[in-house]
Design an enzyme around this catalytic site. Structure first.
Site, PDB file in Angstrom:
ATOM      1  N   GLY A  35       8.956   0.485  -3.070  1.00 17.89           N
ATOM      2  CA  GLY A  35       7.961   1.490  -3.431  1.00 17.89           C
ATOM      3  C   GLY A  35       8.407   2.891  -3.060  1.00 17.89           C
ATOM      4  N   ASP A  36       7.459   3.763  -2.727  1.00 21.57           N
ATOM      5  CA  ASP A  36       7.804   5.175  -2.491  1.00 21.57           C
ATOM      6  C   ASP A  36       8.708   5.357  -1.272  1.00 21.57           C
ATOM      7  OD1 ASP A  36       5.718   4.414  -0.862  1.00 21.57           O
ATOM      8  OD2 ASP A  36       4.648   6.321  -1.004  1.00 21.57           O
TER       9      ASP A  36
ATOM     10  N   ILE B 138       1.841  -2.976  -5.352  1.00 17.29           N
ATOM     11  CA  ILE B 138       0.533  -3.319  -5.916  1.00 17.29           C
ATOM     12  C   ILE B 138      -0.310  -2.055  -6.085  1.00 17.29           C
ATOM     13  CG2 ILE B 138       0.501  -5.668  -4.981  1.00 17.29           C
ATOM     14  CD1 ILE B 138      -1.617  -4.562  -2.914  1.00 17.29           C
ATOM     15  N   ASP B 139       0.059  -0.970  -5.360  1.00 14.55           N
ATOM     16  CA  ASP B 139      -0.772   0.245  -5.382  1.00 14.55           C
ATOM     17  C   ASP B 139      -0.656   1.026  -6.692  1.00 14.55           C
ATOM     18  OD1 ASP B 139      -1.186  -0.491  -2.746  1.00 14.55           O
ATOM     19  OD2 ASP B 139       0.284   0.924  -1.948  1.00 14.55           O
TER      20      ASP B 139
ATOM     21  N   LYS C  76       9.338  -1.434   8.017  1.00 13.18           N
ATOM     22  CA  LYS C  76       9.581  -0.716   9.278  1.00 13.18           C
ATOM     23  C   LYS C  76      11.005  -0.181   9.286  1.00 13.18           C
ATOM     24  CE  LYS C  76       6.744  -3.928  11.872  1.00 13.18           C
ATOM     25  NZ  LYS C  76       6.817  -5.060  12.776  1.00 13.18           N
TER      26      LYS C  76
ATOM     27  N   GLU D 135      -9.337   1.145  -0.035  1.00 11.50           N
ATOM     28  CA  GLU D 135      -9.129   1.331   1.411  1.00 11.50           C
ATOM     29  C   GLU D 135      -8.926   2.795   1.821  1.00 11.50           C
ATOM     30  OE1 GLU D 135      -5.574  -0.851   2.492  1.00 11.50           O
ATOM     31  OE2 GLU D 135      -4.309   0.347   1.179  1.00 11.50           O
TER      32      GLU D 135
HETATM   33  O1  F6P Z   1       1.586  -0.523  -0.194  1.00 17.58           O
HETATM   34  C1  F6P Z   1       1.116  -1.818  -0.328  1.00 17.58           C
HETATM   35  C2  F6P Z   1       0.073  -2.137   0.681  1.00 17.58           C
HETATM   36  O2  F6P Z   1      -0.382  -3.454   0.466  1.00 17.58           O
HETATM   37  C3  F6P Z   1      -1.097  -1.151   0.739  1.00 17.58           C
HETATM   38  O3  F6P Z   1      -2.003  -1.363  -0.320  1.00 17.58           O
HETATM   39  C4  F6P Z   1      -1.635  -1.417   2.119  1.00 17.58           C
HETATM   40  O4  F6P Z   1      -2.301  -0.298   2.651  1.00 17.58           O
HETATM   41  C5  F6P Z   1      -0.378  -1.687   2.908  1.00 17.58           C
HETATM   42  O5  F6P Z   1       0.609  -2.078   1.991  1.00 17.58           O
HETATM   43  C6  F6P Z   1      -0.538  -2.741   3.954  1.00 17.58           C
HETATM   44  O6  F6P Z   1       0.651  -2.819   4.650  1.00 17.58           O
HETATM   45  P1  F6P Z   1       1.006  -3.961   5.695  1.00 17.58           P
HETATM   46  O7  F6P Z   1       1.531  -5.118   4.910  1.00 17.58           O
HETATM   47  O8  F6P Z   1       2.051  -3.330   6.541  1.00 17.58           O
HETATM   48  O9  F6P Z   1      -0.227  -4.307   6.427  1.00 17.58           O
END
Ligand code: F6P
Length: 364
Positions: free
Chosen positions: A117-118, A141-142, A76, A237
């Site tokens: 990540g990104d 993980i993505d 966040k 997802e």
């Molecule tokens: O980017 C990593 C990830 O685990 C995604 O695969 C998933 O959509 C997202 O983060 C979930 O985020 P959060 O932990 O905010 O629910």
């Protein structure tokens, strides 16, 4: 004295601690280097009083195998959009990036290693443009970051998803059921594709290949054509049907900007029922189990390679780069290049052809 600030940003993933440990261990071999950890990404620097800790060999002992991150993380806000409460009680954001750079100077920080990540990469690029000495380590993980063959954490998530497929096969076969396993990955189908192949799934639905429910239905009917049967569907997802709608919700958490993906498994079940599939269908949502726990050996090794390489980039002042794995080397990639495009599954790739060669249906 050189003082390197280390932080972990975005969603956690297995291997973060292994990177932190590798940076600290490599730094301990140099004179005049101190590693400082910022708690909860950049927030640690922006808090009053600052929440930062010295990371030495003692504080990283035993963390190689630990999931999560000992310095915390957040997906966040960030220094460019720091959540602040307005006078009327609503939430807004404040650009605190310049203030943060001043705080880092005051703290004697000579360079930053941002493990993320990104989203973290975009923040690092913007801070580098303001003159901050910063290096990134790609985690997620993505596996959706280009310029690196793999991000650490990904193979562990694939392993966890594969074990879930293995478990679902036995219960599906016992009950002649269809099981839909929803896995993570955002807009990339890497976890779904790899676990579908490794687990021997029948159907794999990924964002990069929009599906037609009729094609999936046909595959199911073939699986049941000899009377008894079962069917394993792995769905990413971010997958969407030919109408192109992703399933999820806008978050109401303060500072959370990502669209919260989730629920395609249930919507796929409904579509199958509407299409006339009469076999029992059960849905399993693997969720954050894919991000928890200890990293597998592959990710530990990659994390160690990234950590050592990132520190060595800092040592020679190659700021503005992300470390990346390009088999068999670990290289430095400039932020602009690393950010150019997301790393998605190509529908014509060898891996998709392998899956199709194994009879896995994508619904296209
Ligand atoms: O980017 C990593 C990830 O685990 C995604 O695969 C998933 O959509 C997202 O983060 C979930 O985020 P959060 O932990 O905010 O629910």
């Amino acid at each position: 004295m050189n003082r390197i600030l280390v932080l972990t940003g975005g969603g956690d993933c297995p291997g973060l601690n292994a990177v932190i440990r590798a940076i600290v261990k490599r730094a301990s071999q140099e004179k005049d280097y101190e590693i400082v950890g910022s708690i909860e990404s950049f927030n640690g620097v922006l808090k009053d009083p600052a929440e930062v800790i010295i990371l030495d060999e003692q504080s990283v002992a035993g963390i190689l195998v630990k999931g999560g991150t000992i310095i915390g993380t957040t997906n966040k806000g960030g220094p460019f959009a720091y959540p602040v409460r307005n006078n009327d009680g609503t939430w807004g954001t404040l650009d605190r990036s310049d203030e943060m750079i001043r705080r880092l100077q005051y703290m004697g920080i000579t360079g930053v290693i941002n493990i993320g990540g990104d989203g973290s990469l975009r923040i690092s690029k913007a801070l580098a443009d303001k003159g901050l000495n910063i290096i990134n380590v790609p985690k997620t993980i993505d596996n959706d970051l280009s310029s690196t063959d793999y991000t650490f954490g990904f193979q562990t998530a694939v392993q966890i998803a594969t074990e879930a497929v293995d478990k679902l096969v036995t219960t599906a076969a016992s009950h002649n059921r269809i099981f839909i396993l929803e896995v993570m990955g955002r807009d990339a189908g890497w976890i779904a594709l790899n676990s579908a192949i490794a687990g021997g799934a029948d159907v794999c639905v990924i964002p990069e290949i929009p599906y037609d429910i009729e094609n999936i239905k046909q595959k199911i009917e073939t699986r049941y054509s000899k009377g008894r049967g079962f069917c394993i569907i792995v769905v990413a997802e971010g997958a969407k049907n030919k109408d192109g709608k992703r399933i999820g919700a806008v978050s109401n958490e303060v500072g959370y900007e990502n669209f919260m993906l989730g629920g395609i498994g249930w919507s796929l079940k409904q579509e199958l029922i509407t299409a006339g599939v009469e076999h029992d269908i059960r849905v399993t949502l693997l969720g954050h189990l894919q991000r928890g726990g200890t990293p597998i050996a592959y990710d530990r090794v990659l994390a160690c390679e990234f950590g050592v390489a990132a520190f060595e980039l800092a040592l020679v002042g190659k700021w503005g780069n992300m470390v990346a794995y390009r088999h068999p080397d670990v290289i430095a990639v400039p932020f602009e290049e690393a950010l150019r495009e997301p790393h998605l599954v190509s529908p014509d790739s060898r891996l998709v052809r392998t899956a199709k060669g194994l009879g896995i249906e994508f619904g296209d």
